[in-house]
Design a protein around this motif. Structure first.
Motif, PDB file in Angstrom:
ATOM      1  N   LEU A  27      69.411   8.787  -3.791  1.00 56.80           N
ATOM      2  CA  LEU A  27      68.531   7.734  -4.287  1.00 56.80           C
ATOM      3  C   LEU A  27      68.241   6.699  -3.204  1.00 56.80           C
ATOM      4  O   LEU A  27      67.107   6.233  -3.050  1.00 56.80           O
ATOM      5  CB  LEU A  27      69.163   7.058  -5.504  1.00 56.80           C
ATOM      6  N   TYR A  28      69.266   6.322  -2.444  1.00 58.00           N
ATOM      7  CA  TYR A  28      69.069   5.375  -1.349  1.00 58.00           C
ATOM      8  C   TYR A  28      68.087   5.925  -0.322  1.00 58.00           C
ATOM      9  O   TYR A  28      67.167   5.229   0.128  1.00 58.00           O
ATOM     10  CB  TYR A  28      70.409   5.067  -0.684  1.00 58.00           C
ATOM     11  N   TYR A  29      68.288   7.180   0.058  1.00 51.32           N
ATOM     12  CA  TYR A  29      67.435   7.771   1.087  1.00 51.32           C
ATOM     13  C   TYR A  29      65.986   7.858   0.612  1.00 51.32           C
ATOM     14  O   TYR A  29      65.046   7.522   1.358  1.00 51.32           O
ATOM     15  CB  TYR A  29      67.960   9.155   1.458  1.00 51.32           C
ATOM     16  N   LEU A  30      65.779   8.318  -0.624  1.00 52.71           N
ATOM     17  CA  LEU A  30      64.419   8.444  -1.139  1.00 52.71           C
ATOM     18  C   LEU A  30      63.747   7.080  -1.274  1.00 52.71           C
ATOM     19  O   LEU A  30      62.553   6.938  -0.986  1.00 52.71           O
ATOM     20  CB  LEU A  30      64.451   9.154  -2.499  1.00 52.71           C
ATOM     21  N   SER A  31      64.497   6.062  -1.708  1.00 56.68           N
ATOM     22  CA  SER A  31      63.924   4.724  -1.844  1.00 56.68           C
ATOM     23  C   SER A  31      63.478   4.179  -0.495  1.00 56.68           C
ATOM     24  O   SER A  31      62.385   3.612  -0.361  1.00 56.68           O
ATOM     25  CB  SER A  31      64.942   3.777  -2.481  1.00 56.68           C
ATOM     26  N   GLU A  32      64.305   4.332   0.522  1.00 59.41           N
ATOM     27  CA  GLU A  32      63.937   3.867   1.853  1.00 59.41           C
ATOM     28  C   GLU A  32      62.772   4.658   2.420  1.00 59.41           C
ATOM     29  O   GLU A  32      61.905   4.112   3.117  1.00 59.41           O
ATOM     30  CB  GLU A  32      65.142   3.957   2.784  1.00 59.41           C
ATOM     31  N   GLU A  36      59.039   3.028   3.504  1.00 58.91           N
ATOM     32  CA  GLU A  36      58.455   3.176   4.829  1.00 58.91           C
ATOM     33  C   GLU A  36      57.091   3.851   4.792  1.00 58.91           C
ATOM     34  O   GLU A  36      56.274   3.655   5.696  1.00 58.91           O
ATOM     35  CB  GLU A  36      59.400   3.988   5.724  1.00 58.91           C
ATOM     36  N   HIS A  37      56.840   4.653   3.774  1.00 51.93           N
ATOM     37  CA  HIS A  37      55.573   5.399   3.678  1.00 51.93           C
ATOM     38  C   HIS A  37      54.983   5.191   2.285  1.00 51.93           C
ATOM     39  O   HIS A  37      54.866   6.129   1.496  1.00 51.93           O
ATOM     40  CB  HIS A  37      55.810   6.887   3.951  1.00 51.93           C
ATOM     41  N   THR A  38      54.596   3.961   1.996  1.00 51.99           N
ATOM     42  CA  THR A  38      54.124   3.613   0.656  1.00 51.99           C
ATOM     43  C   THR A  38      52.809   4.298   0.318  1.00 51.99           C
ATOM     44  O   THR A  38      52.628   4.812  -0.790  1.00 51.99           O
ATOM     45  CB  THR A  38      53.968   2.090   0.544  1.00 51.99           C
ATOM     46  N   VAL A  39      51.876   4.302   1.257  1.00 50.91           N
ATOM     47  CA  VAL A  39      50.555   4.882   0.989  1.00 50.91           C
ATOM     48  C   VAL A  39      50.670   6.377   0.724  1.00 50.91           C
ATOM     49  O   VAL A  39      50.077   6.916  -0.221  1.00 50.91           O
ATOM     50  CB  VAL A  39      49.610   4.600   2.170  1.00 50.91           C
ATOM     51  N   ILE A  40      51.453   7.064   1.552  1.00 51.31           N
ATOM     52  CA  ILE A  40      51.630   8.514   1.363  1.00 51.31           C
ATOM     53  C   ILE A  40      52.333   8.795   0.037  1.00 51.31           C
ATOM     54  O   ILE A  40      51.976   9.739  -0.684  1.00 51.31           O
ATOM     55  CB  ILE A  40      52.423   9.105   2.538  1.00 51.31           C
ATOM     56  N   ALA A  41      53.338   7.979  -0.292  1.00 50.72           N
ATOM     57  CA  ALA A  41      54.061   8.181  -1.547  1.00 50.72           C
ATOM     58  C   ALA A  41      53.141   7.982  -2.750  1.00 50.72           C
ATOM     59  O   ALA A  41      53.230   8.725  -3.732  1.00 50.72           O
ATOM     60  CB  ALA A  41      55.246   7.217  -1.619  1.00 50.72           C
ATOM     61  N   LYS A  42      52.247   6.987  -2.675  1.00 46.86           N
ATOM     62  CA  LYS A  42      51.327   6.748  -3.792  1.00 46.86           C
ATOM     63  C   LYS A  42      50.381   7.938  -3.974  1.00 46.86           C
ATOM     64  O   LYS A  42      50.137   8.373  -5.105  1.00 46.86           O
ATOM     65  CB  LYS A  42      50.528   5.468  -3.551  1.00 46.86           C
ATOM     66  N   ARG A  43      49.849   8.453  -2.881  1.00 43.36           N
ATOM     67  CA  ARG A  43      48.961   9.621  -2.978  1.00 43.36           C
ATOM     68  C   ARG A  43      49.713  10.826  -3.528  1.00 43.36           C
ATOM     69  O   ARG A  43      49.183  11.564  -4.379  1.00 43.36           O
ATOM     70  CB  ARG A  43      48.379   9.938  -1.605  1.00 43.36           C
ATOM     71  N   PHE A  44      50.913  11.031  -3.041  1.00 40.74           N
ATOM     72  CA  PHE A  44      51.694  12.185  -3.501  1.00 40.74           C
ATOM     73  C   PHE A  44      52.003  12.087  -4.987  1.00 40.74           C
ATOM     74  O   PHE A  44      51.857  13.067  -5.730  1.00 40.74           O
ATOM     75  CB  PHE A  44      52.985  12.274  -2.697  1.00 40.74           C
ATOM     76  N   LEU A  45      52.437  10.903  -5.456  1.00 38.34           N
ATOM     77  CA  LEU A  45      52.778  10.748  -6.867  1.00 38.34           C
ATOM     78  C   LEU A  45      51.543  10.884  -7.753  1.00 38.34           C
ATOM     79  O   LEU A  45      51.621  11.449  -8.847  1.00 38.34           O
ATOM     80  CB  LEU A  45      53.442   9.389  -7.087  1.00 38.34           C
ATOM     81  N   THR A  46      50.411  10.364  -7.293  1.00 34.40           N
ATOM     82  CA  THR A  46      49.184  10.496  -8.083  1.00 34.40           C
ATOM     83  C   THR A  46      48.788  11.957  -8.237  1.00 34.40           C
ATOM     84  O   THR A  46      48.452  12.428  -9.331  1.00 34.40           O
ATOM     85  CB  THR A  46      48.052   9.702  -7.417  1.00 34.40           C
ATOM     86  N   MET A  84      50.743   3.232 -11.489  1.00 35.41           N
ATOM     87  CA  MET A  84      50.355   3.355 -10.087  1.00 35.41           C
ATOM     88  C   MET A  84      49.361   2.290  -9.658  1.00 35.41           C
ATOM     89  O   MET A  84      49.058   2.185  -8.472  1.00 35.41           O
ATOM     90  CB  MET A  84      49.732   4.741  -9.846  1.00 35.41           C
ATOM     91  N   ARG A  85      48.862   1.473 -10.582  1.00 36.15           N
ATOM     92  CA  ARG A  85      47.833   0.509 -10.223  1.00 36.15           C
ATOM     93  C   ARG A  85      48.364  -0.579  -9.301  1.00 36.15           C
ATOM     94  O   ARG A  85      47.604  -1.171  -8.520  1.00 36.15           O
ATOM     95  CB  ARG A  85      47.227  -0.105 -11.493  1.00 36.15           C
ATOM     96  N   ARG A  86      49.668  -0.888  -9.390  1.00 32.16           N
ATOM     97  CA  ARG A  86      50.279  -1.883  -8.506  1.00 32.16           C
ATOM     98  C   ARG A  86      51.437  -1.279  -7.719  1.00 32.16           C
ATOM     99  O   ARG A  86      52.367  -1.971  -7.354  1.00 32.16           O
ATOM    100  CB  ARG A  86      50.771  -3.084  -9.326  1.00 32.16           C
ATOM    101  N   PHE A  87      51.361   0.010  -7.479  1.00 30.07           N
ATOM    102  CA  PHE A  87      52.418   0.708  -6.761  1.00 30.07           C
ATOM    103  C   PHE A  87      52.625   0.076  -5.389  1.00 30.07           C
ATOM    104  O   PHE A  87      51.664  -0.247  -4.701  1.00 30.07           O
ATOM    105  CB  PHE A  87      52.035   2.182  -6.621  1.00 30.07           C
ATOM    106  N   SER A 156      60.613  10.348 -10.259  1.00 31.13           N
ATOM    107  CA  SER A 156      59.971   9.961  -9.007  1.00 31.13           C
ATOM    108  C   SER A 156      59.472   8.524  -9.060  1.00 31.13           C
ATOM    109  O   SER A 156      59.600   7.778  -8.078  1.00 31.13           O
ATOM    110  CB  SER A 156      58.807  10.907  -8.704  1.00 31.13           C
ATOM    111  N   LEU A 157      58.927   8.115 -10.188  1.00 34.50           N
ATOM    112  CA  LEU A 157      58.486   6.726 -10.330  1.00 34.50           C
ATOM    113  C   LEU A 157      59.668   5.769 -10.292  1.00 34.50           C
ATOM    114  O   LEU A 157      59.594   4.692  -9.691  1.00 34.50           O
ATOM    115  CB  LEU A 157      57.714   6.554 -11.641  1.00 34.50           C
ATOM    116  N   PHE A 158      60.769   6.154 -10.934  1.00 32.56           N
ATOM    117  CA  PHE A 158      61.951   5.294 -10.934  1.00 32.56           C
ATOM    118  C   PHE A 158      62.477   5.079  -9.522  1.00 32.56           C
ATOM    119  O   PHE A 158      62.876   3.978  -9.142  1.00 32.56           O
ATOM    120  CB  PHE A 158      63.042   5.916 -11.807  1.00 32.56           C
ATOM    121  N   VAL A 159      62.472   6.136  -8.723  1.00 31.04           N
ATOM    122  CA  VAL A 159      62.954   6.024  -7.350  1.00 31.04           C
ATOM    123  C   VAL A 159      61.978   5.222  -6.494  1.00 31.04           C
ATOM    124  O   VAL A 159      62.386   4.466  -5.609  1.00 31.04           O
ATOM    125  CB  VAL A 159      63.174   7.425  -6.758  1.00 31.04           C
TER     126      VAL A 159
END
Length: 219
Positions: A27-32, A36-46, A84-87, A156-159
């Motif tokens: 959980l720590y590793y995934l959160s960090e 570090e890659h917020t934009v990529i994470a948002k696209r991936f989760l969407t 995801m609107r304020r991710f 995934s959203l929780f993390v």
């Protein structure tokens, strides 16, 4: 035998502790990684949310999954998409976030009842106790459905999401000193990291109360 059962219990406790530490570290590793890659994470989760909805639709059309539970699952993922609107930031009192938490439990209950009743009816119609009905999904298939279509997106959203009380300052409210900037960065943690920190802090306080660990040596 007296010693071997005790060894079995001890091994189970040790294995559970190692598994818990492994989950916390993950959980720590995934959160960090998300921080570090917020934009990529948002696209991936969407894309993951849309892919899950398409998969549920195909299961309903091709494999004849029940319509109402499938509609509930697709509706739930639309609600997850609203987060995801304020991710990656989320307000814990946000109605969409609270509705997402409720829908996770409702989806789990609905699909658990569906699969259990489906297996029960299939075995009741079997001609012999040793017969295995062909239309009964295996444990691997059921577990895969729960993991991919019920739990994957909420987990995934929780993390990935960060509590609004811990967000970094915006450009319009930058801190006046580097000290404040460092404190703000330390506060910028995801929900999973906050939960793990709170649990470790509670363990440290409990151990300090019993004299197992000094208060300044908290985990």
């Amino acid at each position: 035998m007296w010693i071997l059962p005790l060894v079995g219990y001890l091994g189970s406790v040790v294995g559970f502790c190692f598994m818990t530490l492994a989950i916390a570290s993950g959980l720590y590793y995934l959160s960090e990684l998300v921080e570090e890659h917020t934009v990529i994470a948002k696209r991936f989760l969407t894309k993951l949310i849309y892919a899950t909805m398409v998969l549920q639709l195909f299961l309903c059309v091709v494999d004849r999954f029940p319509f109402l539970p499938t509609a509930l699952g697709i509706l739930s993922h639309f609600v997850y998409l609203g987060n995801m609107r304020r991710f990656p930031f989320v307000k814990l009192t946000d109605p969409l976030f609270l509705a997402s938490c409720v829908l996770v439990l409702v989806n789990h209950y609905v699909w658990f009842r569906h699969f259990s009743h489906h297996q029960e009816r299939a075995y009741q119609n079997a001609t012999s106790y040793y017969d295995t009905p062909d239309d009964v999904p295996s444990f691997t298939e059921i577990a895969s459905y729960f993991g991919l279509c019920v739990w994957l997106v909420p987990f995934s959203l929780f993390v990935s999401l960060s509590a609004s009380d811990n967000i970094l300052p915006t450009m319009g409210s930058e801190p006046s000193s580097s000290v404040d900037t460092g404190a703000a960065k330390r506060r910028g943690q995801g929900l999973a990291k906050v939960l793990v920190d709170n649990v470790l802090g509670a363990i440290g306080q409990a151990s300090a109360m019993f004299g197992w660990k000094k208060a300044e040596d908290r985990l």
